[in-house]
Write a protein that holds these residues in place. Structure first.
Motif: not given
Length: 387
Positions: A297-305, A319-329, A346-355
């Motif tokens: 994962x690289x980015x995630x967002x939720x937009x109303x309308x 800047x998605x961080x797998x180790x920081x997954x708390x909800x945002x109030x 969502x945006x994912x990045x296959x190049x991270x597999x090698x990193x």
């Protein structure tokens, strides 16, 4: 389509619903996603006036074993919280017994009408608990779309998750005589060992305004990175691989997400960015939003309308961080109404597999929605009440 309602319930704990961010973004660069590192010790959550603590957990010293040829095990445990009357859950604190192998955990409500089925699943499995890829495997309370609109999960934990704090006057309802199913996702690719995860639930015997969750999944259709080759770079072979590891329901989920989000299961749109628009069907008040992806994962967002003058960003993690997954109030709860639209992106990045160290030695693959740590998800969890 029914399987979608259970497989996407990989939600995250709602932390600090009394917080002050209208919407928040992580700003750190993507980490090495070393989710096997020890989590910092959180202060012990205490009961407030008129509340008490109920502790549930997995059997002491349980040692997970992934199925042959796999690195992930999903295990469900049926526990009795000893409720003589209905309660409202106002907080929760997960204490992972073995952070080196615990990928995430979800608590599901098992209503009295579902308990016999849950206990039967437990009795049929020779090991403690029962195997539960994709969800609790409890009898459905409705159709697949209803299961997304109002999920039966109580709360959950993933790396970085903080203790849950429900808004004042609100709680997750759990009727008298209900049980709890604890789903544990263990990733055993790098380490193995025993676990003793516990969850401290803060409960009130008073009737509070009920909170529920809406799940907003989107497909994942991520081709191999430039220069990557191999059999699993072919989408059909990659889907067959997921089905071989997690069962036929996984294939139904991959196709069902296309249908849910307006795509064509036979000709899915491949790319690093995927979205899904969901029409709002009832008036609700949103208190917090969480995102869930895996290591690519690289980015995630939720937009109303989205795309309208009334557009409002409810979640923005660039800047998605797998180790920081708390909800945002949300600083101020947001009211939404029938006719509105919620978009998860969502945006994912296959190049991270090698990193990333956690993905070293994993084969190149076309990535679709899957339960394993090396697979991917695109999921938003909306915590809300009736307006």
């Amino acid at each position: 389509m029914r399987h979608i309602a259970v497989v996407v319930a990989a939600g995250l704990a709602v932390a600090g619903c009394s917080g002050h961010a209208e919407h928040a973004s992580t700003t750190a660069a993507p980490s090495a996603h070393d989710h096997h590192s020890a989590a910092p010790v959180e202060p012990v959550m205490a009961a407030r006036h008129g509340e008490r603590i109920v502790t549930v957990g997995v059997p002491e010293g349980f040692t997970p074993q992934a199925p042959t040829g796999a690195t992930d095990e999903y295990r469900c445990f049926v526990v009795d919280p000893g409720l003589q009357r209905g309660v409202s859950i106002t907080g929760a604190q997960f204490v992972p017994g073995n952070p080196a192998i615990v990928h995430h955990s979800i608590l599901y409500a098992a209503l009295p009408s579902q308990l016999d089925a849950a206990r039967a699943l437990d009795a049929e499995d020779a090991e403690p608990g029962y195997e539960c890829f994709g969800g609790s495997r409890l009898p459905s309370r409705g159709n697949a779309l209803q299961g997304l609109e109002e999920s039966d999960w109580i709360t959950a934990w993933a790396p970085g998750g903080k203790p849950t704090e429900m808004p004042d006057g609100y709680g997750m309802p759990l009727p008298a005589g209900s049980g709890i199913v604890i789903q544990m996702h263990y990733n055993l690719a790098q380490q193995q060992g025993a676990d003793s995860t516990q969850v401290r639930l803060r409960v009130s015997d008073h009737t509070l305004r009920p909170l529920t969750t809406t799940l907003l999944p989107a497909p994942v259709e991520l081709p191999c990175a430039p220069g990557e080759t191999g059999r699993l770079c072919n989408r059909e072979d990659a889907v067959d691989d997921v089905v071989s590891r997690f069962g036929a329901g996984s294939g139904a989920t991959i196709a069902g997400l296309q249908l849910l989000c307006g795509g064509d299961p036979s000709h899915p749109k491949a790319g690093d960015v995927q979205t899904c628009d969901r029409p709002v069907t009832e008036a609700v008040r949103v208190f917090a939003v969480a995102g869930h992806m895996h290591l690519l994962g690289r980015e995630i967002s939720v937009t109303l309308n989205p795309g309208t003058p009334q557009a409002k960003v409810l979640l923005d993690i660039p800047n998605w961080d797998f180790d920081q997954q708390s909800a945002i109030p949300l600083k101020n709860p947001v009211d939404i109404k029938p006719g509105d639209t919620l978009r998860v992106r969502c945006r994912h990045d296959a190049s991270l597999r090698a990193q990333l160290p956690a993905l070293q030695n994993t084969p190149a693959r076309y990535v679709v929605w899957g339960e394993g740590t090396a697979d991917e998800m695109c999921l938003a969890i909306v915590v809300r009440s009736a307006a």
